[in-house]
Design an enzyme around this catalytic site. Structure first.
Site, PDB file in Angstrom:
ATOM      1  N   CYS A   2       0.885  -1.177  -0.082  1.00 26.15           N
ATOM      2  CA  CYS A   2       0.216  -0.001   0.050  1.00 26.15           C
ATOM      3  C   CYS A   2       0.794   1.476   0.021  1.00 26.15           C
ATOM      4  O   CYS A   2       1.831   1.312   0.651  1.00 26.15           O
ATOM      5  CB  CYS A   2      -0.745  -0.015   1.151  1.00 26.15           C
ATOM      6  N   ARG A  27       5.065   0.271  -6.064  1.00 20.75           N
ATOM      7  CA  ARG A  27       4.900  -0.225  -4.863  1.00 20.75           C
ATOM      8  C   ARG A  27       4.198  -1.876  -5.139  1.00 20.75           C
ATOM      9  O   ARG A  27       3.979  -2.538  -4.256  1.00 20.75           O
ATOM     10  CB  ARG A  27       4.573   0.308  -3.965  1.00 20.75           C
ATOM     11  N   TRP A  78      -2.890  -2.822  -1.766  1.00 17.30           N
ATOM     12  CA  TRP A  78      -2.457  -3.790  -2.007  1.00 17.30           C
ATOM     13  C   TRP A  78      -3.075  -4.875  -0.937  1.00 17.30           C
ATOM     14  O   TRP A  78      -2.701  -4.969   0.338  1.00 17.30           O
ATOM     15  CB  TRP A  78      -0.919  -4.268  -1.855  1.00 17.30           C
ATOM     16  N   ASN A 102      -1.299   1.648   5.842  1.00 15.97           N
ATOM     17  CA  ASN A 102      -0.672   0.741   5.129  1.00 15.97           C
ATOM     18  C   ASN A 102       0.042  -0.342   6.129  1.00 15.97           C
ATOM     19  O   ASN A 102       0.470   0.037   7.253  1.00 15.97           O
ATOM     20  CB  ASN A 102       0.568   1.445   4.603  1.00 15.97           C
ATOM     21  N   GLY A 103      -0.008  -1.536   5.860  1.00 21.21           N
ATOM     22  CA  GLY A 103       0.259  -2.695   7.183  1.00 21.21           C
ATOM     23  C   GLY A 103      -0.644  -3.459   7.532  1.00 21.21           C
ATOM     24  O   GLY A 103      -1.774  -3.624   6.906  1.00 21.21           O
ATOM     25  N   GLU A 486      17.392 -17.133  -9.579  1.00 19.14           N
ATOM     26  CA  GLU A 486      16.986 -15.597  -9.548  1.00 19.14           C
ATOM     27  C   GLU A 486      16.696 -15.633 -11.416  1.00 19.14           C
ATOM     28  O   GLU A 486      15.662 -14.906 -11.705  1.00 19.14           O
ATOM     29  CB  GLU A 486      18.340 -14.522  -9.645  1.00 19.14           C
ATOM     30  N   LYS A 490      12.740 -14.249 -11.982  1.00 15.89           N
ATOM     31  CA  LYS A 490      12.444 -13.191 -12.824  1.00 15.89           C
ATOM     32  C   LYS A 490      11.582 -13.637 -14.055  1.00 15.89           C
ATOM     33  O   LYS A 490      10.595 -12.747 -14.100  1.00 15.89           O
ATOM     34  CB  LYS A 490      13.732 -12.768 -13.758  1.00 15.89           C
ATOM     35  N   GLU A 493       7.886 -14.249 -12.558  1.00 11.49           N
ATOM     36  CA  GLU A 493       7.295 -13.030 -11.783  1.00 11.49           C
ATOM     37  C   GLU A 493       6.455 -11.990 -12.795  1.00 11.49           C
ATOM     38  O   GLU A 493       5.494 -11.413 -12.571  1.00 11.49           O
ATOM     39  CB  GLU A 493       7.889 -12.244 -10.689  1.00 11.49           C
ATOM     40  N   HIS A 509      18.434 -35.958  -9.534  1.00  7.00           N
ATOM     41  CA  HIS A 509      17.748 -36.509  -8.479  1.00  7.00           C
ATOM     42  C   HIS A 509      16.243 -36.322  -8.289  1.00  7.00           C
ATOM     43  O   HIS A 509      15.699 -36.246  -7.150  1.00  7.00           O
ATOM     44  CB  HIS A 509      18.605 -35.602  -7.041  1.00  7.00           C
ATOM     45  N   LYS A 609       6.320  -3.867  -4.584  1.00  9.46           N
ATOM     46  CA  LYS A 609       7.893  -3.506  -4.517  1.00  9.46           C
ATOM     47  C   LYS A 609       8.187  -3.623  -3.110  1.00  9.46           C
ATOM     48  O   LYS A 609       9.549  -4.275  -3.130  1.00  9.46           O
ATOM     49  CB  LYS A 609       7.702  -2.199  -4.978  1.00  9.46           C
TER      50      LYS A 609
HETATM   51  C1  F6R Z   1      11.949  -9.951  -7.234  1.00 11.03           C
HETATM   52  C2  F6R Z   1      12.084  -8.926  -6.052  1.00 11.03           C
HETATM   53  C3  F6R Z   1      11.606  -9.278  -4.746  1.00 11.03           C
HETATM   54  C4  F6R Z   1      12.720  -8.601  -3.553  1.00 11.03           C
HETATM   55  C5  F6R Z   1      11.890  -8.971  -2.168  1.00 11.03           C
HETATM   56  C6  F6R Z   1      12.645  -8.458  -1.316  1.00 11.03           C
HETATM   57  O1  F6R Z   1      12.393  -9.236  -8.470  1.00 11.03           O
HETATM   58  O2  F6R Z   1      12.041  -7.576  -6.231  1.00 11.03           O
HETATM   59  O3  F6R Z   1      11.872 -10.837  -4.619  1.00 11.03           O
HETATM   60  O4  F6R Z   1      13.612  -8.868  -3.793  1.00 11.03           O
HETATM   61  O5  F6R Z   1      10.761  -8.676  -1.960  1.00 11.03           O
HETATM   62  O6  F6R Z   1      12.670  -6.920  -1.029  1.00 11.03           O
HETATM   63  P1  F6R Z   1      13.857  -6.109  -0.766  1.00 11.03           P
HETATM   64  O7  F6R Z   1      15.187  -5.999  -1.522  1.00 11.03           O
HETATM   65  O8  F6R Z   1      13.175  -4.625  -0.759  1.00 11.03           O
HETATM   66  O9  F6R Z   1      13.780  -6.424   0.904  1.00 11.03           O
END
Ligand code: F6R
Length: 614
Positions: A2, A27, A78, A102-103, A486, A490, A493, A509, A609
């Protein structure tokens, strides 16, 4: 997560609130709304407009039913409690009160039960009860300020709040506990926002509220109180103009812009940690981390989530190989609840782009409580993690707006490799010659990233092919195993294609059972000491029909001629720093697959985000 923005102003606020919401879009959210104090003839009236989905839906709503005034709050939601629809969207109203949050209010059920006899609830959210509590306290004789202070004292959980109250046309109330909130200072106006980016077009003078703080803003004053309701002063930070420059420019998406920024952002990270002129890493004194002592450390615990955790996994190899320093990596959400055995002479390093991720922050606090030294490696030096840890270390990647992390990842890797070299030097595991070799290799990375970016047209073609699949696999060995994880993250997501990353030796395995004719497998294998082993694993899946995209260098390509369906040839890279360069093709592959599928690349579905709830 949020996003909140609020203005107590000397002119109309609706357009500016919506502009602020757009800055908070990165976000992640699924509904949006604004509440405005309209000055009706018979006295001020609080009106709201809300809409499910994207901000343009809210803009359309406001165009049809205009609303304006000099005081207002706005929110991107969110969803956590209650589905993402207009009714659950913020601001929530109760009597004279309009509120954004937010929260998570953890004790909302008890609070709601306590009010059920006297109040009618309209939504499924945890938030609405807070508006009712404030209104009820005012009904029982409290002033607006007393009602606000009393209510936040009753809440448990993590929250940032923005509140406006009918009849209090000049006051904006704000509180912060667990979720970030900043105050912007203006000329005859004041503002609240979830972060400085939201406030970028309004103010560069920012006050970051501290844990437990609450505030009352008018057009010409900001009064801040701490968790004990005592008035406090908090420092004013001048945020750099670069925040205001968090624009897309000529790029189609923020993500692509951020991928292309990496030669520069990695360069900035290096400038902070490396003395390139003298071919060495900077000393703790030069980094203003005077007491940071890797020499006598028994163990490092890296804590992070998501992409940041994959950067931490890569760093485990570096700390162990370059510094002989035992290193654990923990997913933050698991860490604190498994009651980890911590050795006192160890240090916890939280790795986090935002510096606000709720799980990582909680894990950091847990380590502090257990008496460990703590460090935060963050992109936001004004974040809670940076402020609360013993050592705050920047990655200097600049604002990352695309929800999928790209440039923060490569800057995290760059900073972690520099720190691993530094600890190797301090622990006597790296001599001068090796330090020179490693730092020289690091200084080459921005150029190598630029060369790798030139592979984009080839990658785009491969990505079209990849976008037709439902399942994909990534594999690598050593430092390229976390990179495989990773790569898969990517892809899933942003393109919503199911993808998994594996240590190359691990497929046989179990997961190899999933390989059939045409299954795409991306193999990350520069020509290093593990190359032959990875190629053997590649052949195991190729024999079973896998369609291989091999990401390697010239020597690797020469040794595997004809084995892969497609080979992407990256520039030759020194083995320790290779994952920073090899991150580029996996980012571009995911990006173009998603663009081809037409997904919302910068704000993928269901994602946020800055994940400020557990
Ligand atoms: C994926 C991504 C998330 C963040 C994770 C941690 O592309 O961005 O997996 O890496 O939510 O976020 P931070 O780094 O802000 O603690």
């Amino acid at each position: 997560m949020c996003g909140i923005i609020g203005i107590v102003g000397n002119q109309a606020v609706t357009d500016r609130l919506i502009e602020g919401l757009k800055r908070l879009e990165y976000r992640g959210y699924d509904s949006a709304g604004i509440a405005i104090m309209e000055n009706a003839v018979s006295g001020s009236v609080l009106s709201r407009r809300r809409a499910e989905g994207k901000i343009h839906n809210l803009v359309e709503r406001v165009a049809k039913e205009p609303v304006d005034g000099n005081l207002g709050i706005a929110h991107t939601r969110w969803a956590t409690h209650g589905i993402a629809n207009e009714n659950n969207a913020h601001p929530h109203f109760a009597g004279r009160v309009g509120l954004v949050h937010n929260g998570i209010i953890e004790n909302f059920t008890q609070l709601r039960d306590g009010l059920k006899k006297v109040r009618k609830f309209q939504t499924q959210t945890d938030t609405e009860v807070v508006a009712h509590l404030i209104d009820e306290a005012m009904k029982n004789g409290a002033s607006a300020q007393e009602a606000f202070a009393k209510t936040i004292g009753q809440l448990t959980g993590a929250f940032a709040l923005g509140v406006v109250i009918e009849g209090e046309d000049q006051q904006l109330f704000a509180a912060r506990r667990g979720s970030p909130l900043a105050i912007g200072l203006g000329d005859g106006e004041n503002y609240i926002g979830s972060d400085a980016i939201a406030l970028a077009s309004l103010s560069q003078k920012i006050i970051y509220l501290e844990e437990g703080d609450w505030a009352v803003l008018t057009t010409d004053s900001v009064k801040i109180f701490d968790a004990d309701n005592a008035p406090v002063e908090r420092p004013i930070t001048m945020v750099s103009g670069s925040l205001a420059a968090a624009e897309k420019g000529n790029y189609k998406h923020y993500m692509l812009k951020e991928i292309y920024e990496q030669p520069e952002t990695v360069g900035r990270t290096l400038t902070h940690y490396i003395d390139a002129f003298n071919h060495r890493v900077k000393t703790p004194e030069e980094l203003e981390l005077e007491t940071l002592d890797f020499k006598n450390l028994e163990r490092v615990t890296l804590i992070a989530c998501g992409t940041a955790a994959y950067a931490a996994y890569v760093a485990k190899y570096w700390f162990e190989q370059l510094a002989d320093l035992p290193t654990d990596v923990d997913i933050a959400s698991e860490f604190r609840y498994r009651r980890p055995a911590l050795s006192q002479n160890s240090m916890a390093i939280a790795v986090s782009q935002s510096g606000e991720t709720a799980d990582t922050l909680a894990a950091l606090r847990y380590c502090q409580k257990k008496g460990l030294k703590t460090a935060a490696l963050v992109n936001q030096m004004t974040s809670t993690m940076a402020r609360e840890s013993d050592y705050a270390m920047p990655i200097n990647a600049g604002p990352e707006i695309g929800v999928a992390s790209t440039k923060a990842f490569t800057s995290q890797l760059t900073a972690l490799l520099s720190l691993a070299i530094s600890s190797g030097v301090q622990r006597g595991h790296i001599d001068k010659k090796r330090e020179t070799e490693l730092t020289d290799a690091l200084t080459q990375i921005p150029r190598l990233i630029t060369e790798t970016l030139a592979l984009e047209p080839e990658i785009e073609t491969l990505a079209h092919d990849l976008s037709k699949t439902e399942n994909a696999f990534y594999m690598g060995r050593g430092v390229h195993f976390p990179l495989a994880l990773e790569g898969a993250l990517k892809l899933k997501e942003i393109s919503y294609i199911h993808a998994e990353g594996y240590a190359a030796g691990e497929l046989k395995h179990g997961p190899i059972a999933l390989i059939e004719e045409g299954t795409p497998v991306v193999v990350i294998a520069p020509y290093d000491e593990l190359f032959e082993k990875t190629v053997s694993n590649m052949q195991e899946v190729a024999t079973r029909g896998a369609k291989i995209t091999l990401i390697t260098d010239e020597k690797g390509a020469a040794h595997t001629a004809g084995m892969a369906h497609a080979t992407l040839v990256c520039p030759e890279t020194q083995s320790e720093s290779a994952p920073i360069v090899y991150a580029i093709p996996i980012q571009l592959l995911a990006y173009h697959a998603a663009v081809h599928l037409g997904t919302d690349v910068d704000q993928p579905r269901n994602l946020a985000k800055s994940v400020t709830v557990e």
